[in-house]
Design an enzyme around this catalytic site. Structure first.
Site, mmCIF file in Angstrom:
data_model
loop_
_atom_site.group_PDB
_atom_site.id
_atom_site.type_symbol
_atom_site.label_atom_id
_atom_site.label_comp_id
_atom_site.label_asym_id
_atom_site.label_seq_id
_atom_site.Cartn_x
_atom_site.Cartn_y
_atom_site.Cartn_z
ATOM 1 N N LYS A 1 -11.498 -3.983 -7.249
ATOM 2 C CA LYS A 1 -12.575 -2.992 -7.106
ATOM 3 C C LYS A 1 -12.604 -2.090 -8.333
ATOM 4 O O LYS A 1 -11.561 -1.643 -8.802
ATOM 5 C CB LYS A 1 -12.303 -2.147 -5.872
ATOM 6 C CG LYS A 1 -13.246 -0.947 -5.770
ATOM 7 C CD LYS A 1 -13.393 -0.429 -4.396
ATOM 8 C CE LYS A 1 -12.177 0.265 -3.864
ATOM 9 N NZ LYS A 1 -12.370 0.537 -2.447
ATOM 10 N N ASP B 1 4.139 2.697 -3.762
ATOM 11 C CA ASP B 1 3.174 3.225 -4.731
ATOM 12 C C ASP B 1 3.174 2.269 -5.912
ATOM 13 O O ASP B 1 4.166 2.172 -6.641
ATOM 14 C CB ASP B 1 3.589 4.629 -5.172
ATOM 15 C CG ASP B 1 2.620 5.220 -6.195
ATOM 16 O OD1 ASP B 1 1.746 4.479 -6.676
ATOM 17 O OD2 ASP B 1 2.749 6.410 -6.509
ATOM 18 N N ASP C 1 0.844 -1.194 0.000
ATOM 19 C CA ASP C 1 0.000 0.000 0.000
ATOM 20 C C ASP C 1 0.883 1.249 0.000
ATOM 21 O O ASP C 1 2.019 1.216 0.466
ATOM 22 C CB ASP C 1 -0.910 0.035 1.238
ATOM 23 C CG ASP C 1 -2.104 0.961 1.032
ATOM 24 O OD1 ASP C 1 -3.220 0.448 0.791
ATOM 25 O OD2 ASP C 1 -1.932 2.206 1.067
HETATM 26 C C1 LIG Z 1 -10.263 1.101 0.365
HETATM 27 S S1 LIG Z 1 -8.618 1.140 0.887
HETATM 28 C C2 LIG Z 1 -8.205 -0.544 1.040
HETATM 29 C C3 LIG Z 1 -8.807 -1.214 2.244
HETATM 30 C C4 LIG Z 1 -8.245 -2.604 2.473
HETATM 31 N N1 LIG Z 1 -8.718 -3.537 1.467
HETATM 32 C C5 LIG Z 1 -8.604 -3.129 3.823
HETATM 33 O O1 LIG Z 1 -9.295 -4.134 3.916
HETATM 34 O O2 LIG Z 1 -8.167 -2.548 4.812
HETATM 35 C C6 LIG Z 1 -7.781 1.607 -0.566
HETATM 36 C C7 LIG Z 1 -6.277 1.634 -0.411
HETATM 37 O O3 LIG Z 1 -5.678 1.787 -1.708
HETATM 38 C C8 LIG Z 1 -4.430 2.408 -1.480
HETATM 39 N N2 LIG Z 1 -3.866 2.910 -2.743
HETATM 40 C C9 LIG Z 1 -4.378 3.860 -3.567
HETATM 41 N N3 LIG Z 1 -3.541 4.099 -4.590
HETATM 42 C C10 LIG Z 1 -2.478 3.263 -4.429
HETATM 43 C C11 LIG Z 1 -1.275 3.059 -5.149
HETATM 44 N N4 LIG Z 1 -0.998 3.772 -6.246
HETATM 45 N N5 LIG Z 1 -0.409 2.127 -4.708
HETATM 46 C C12 LIG Z 1 -0.682 1.418 -3.569
HETATM 47 N N6 LIG Z 1 -1.802 1.580 -2.839
HETATM 48 C C13 LIG Z 1 -2.689 2.493 -3.251
HETATM 49 C C14 LIG Z 1 -4.772 3.513 -0.506
HETATM 50 O O4 LIG Z 1 -3.613 3.994 0.154
HETATM 51 C C15 LIG Z 1 -5.757 2.797 0.428
HETATM 52 O O5 LIG Z 1 -5.133 2.342 1.580
#
Ligand SMILES: C[S@@+](CC[C@H](N)C(=O)[O-])C[C@H]1O[C@@H](n2cnc3c(N)ncnc32)[C@H](O)[C@@H]1O
Length: 251
Positions: free
Chosen positions: A193, A129, A113
């Site tokens: 998603k 990232d 993440d």
């Molecule tokens: C809805 S949350 C995920 C929740 C997770 N499935 C849980 O059960 O706790 C979405 C996540 O996507 C991550 N995210 C968004 N863009 C990203 C990227 N480019 N690389 C890695 N993670 C990313 C965000 O930091 C966030 O923590």
């Protein structure tokens, strides 16, 4: 009589309104007050607290797995966008990553993440990232082989513009899909998603070429007022980067 997600019975008659009300406070915007009120009254938030999950998102992967059975004992799982960690917590238990189910195969869970993730026993977690150059190679290095499941709940922070949010999430989803094409074992599963909005059709076409079965699902715990849905692609055909398909460029 129906059962709520917290397990309480409701007859719908003669009920007192038991919702928690949040008073507006100086310096707090109305939208924040409404968000707080929704959180405090959300049965999945209440249940997650009780059952020790880091967030209500855990129930989305639980419900998807109840239906499609991809988190089996011994499975090697990659969880993209895993913070705060609800999906990882579910996966660790279901694939037996801690070896708690004696006589059953032991699986692995690798989570990445953008944000820092507090440790979860049985999961290998990295801050990264996933859109940065070379990110997929890093994840492949940590994985050290093939995966049986690649799942992505990645979502950028909401911009307030539905179309922008939709396109951003599709970009994340495409990166996750092309990573899956590279690492999945034949027969493997991809879960991601997406937000409904039109641009997902191209991605669906590519997935249909690479997997035997591809469906869109909205699990019961996904909020009704959100355009969020999940694509579940099963039976990876084992073709990696089919001719004519281009891996998406980073934003
Ligand atoms: C809805 S949350 C995920 C929740 C997770 N499935 C849980 O059960 O706790 C979405 C996540 O996507 C991550 N995210 C968004 N863009 C990203 C990227 N480019 N690389 C890695 N993670 C990313 C965000 O930091 C966030 O923590």
């Amino acid at each position: 009589m129906t059962k709520t997600p917290t397990g309480k019975n409701t007859s719908g008659r003669g009920q007192r309104d038991l919702r928690v009300r949040v008073k507006t406070a100086k310096g707090r915007k109305l939208s924040s007050t409404l968000w707080l009120e929704r959180q405090l009254n959300d049965p999945y938030v209440i249940r997650a607290k009780k059952e020790g999950y880091r967030g209500r998102a855990a129930y989305k992967i639980l419900e998807l797995d109840e239906k499609f059975h991809f988190l089996v004992n011994g499975a090697r799982v990659v969880d993209l966008g895993c913070a705060p960690g609800g999906w990882c917590q579910v996966a660790v238990k279901r694939v037996n990553a801690l070896g708690e189910k004696s006589g059953k195969k032991i699986g692995t869970v690798l989570g990445v993440d953008l944000q820092e993730i507090a440790p979860i026993a049985g999961a290998d977690l990295h801050q990264l990232d996933f859109l940065e150059d070379g990110a997929d190679e890093k994840v492949k290095g940590w994985l050290g082989g093939r995966a049986d499941v690649v799942m992505s709940d990645m979502a950028a922070a909401a911009s307030g513009n539905q179309q922008v949010d939709h396109l951003r999430i599709i970009t994340l989803c495409e990166h996750a899909a092309y990573f899956a094409f590279d690492v999945l074992e034949e027969g493997g599963t991809f879960v991601a998603k997406v937000l409904a909005g039109g641009a997902e059709q191209g991605l669906m076409g590519v997935l249909k070429k690479n997997f035997e079965k591809v469906v869109n699902v909205k699990p019961p715990s996904s909020r009704k007022d959100s355009s969020e849905k999940f694509v579940v692609a099963q039976g990876f055909r084992g073709k990696r980067h089919e001719e004519g398909l281009q891996a998406p460029d980073a934003e």
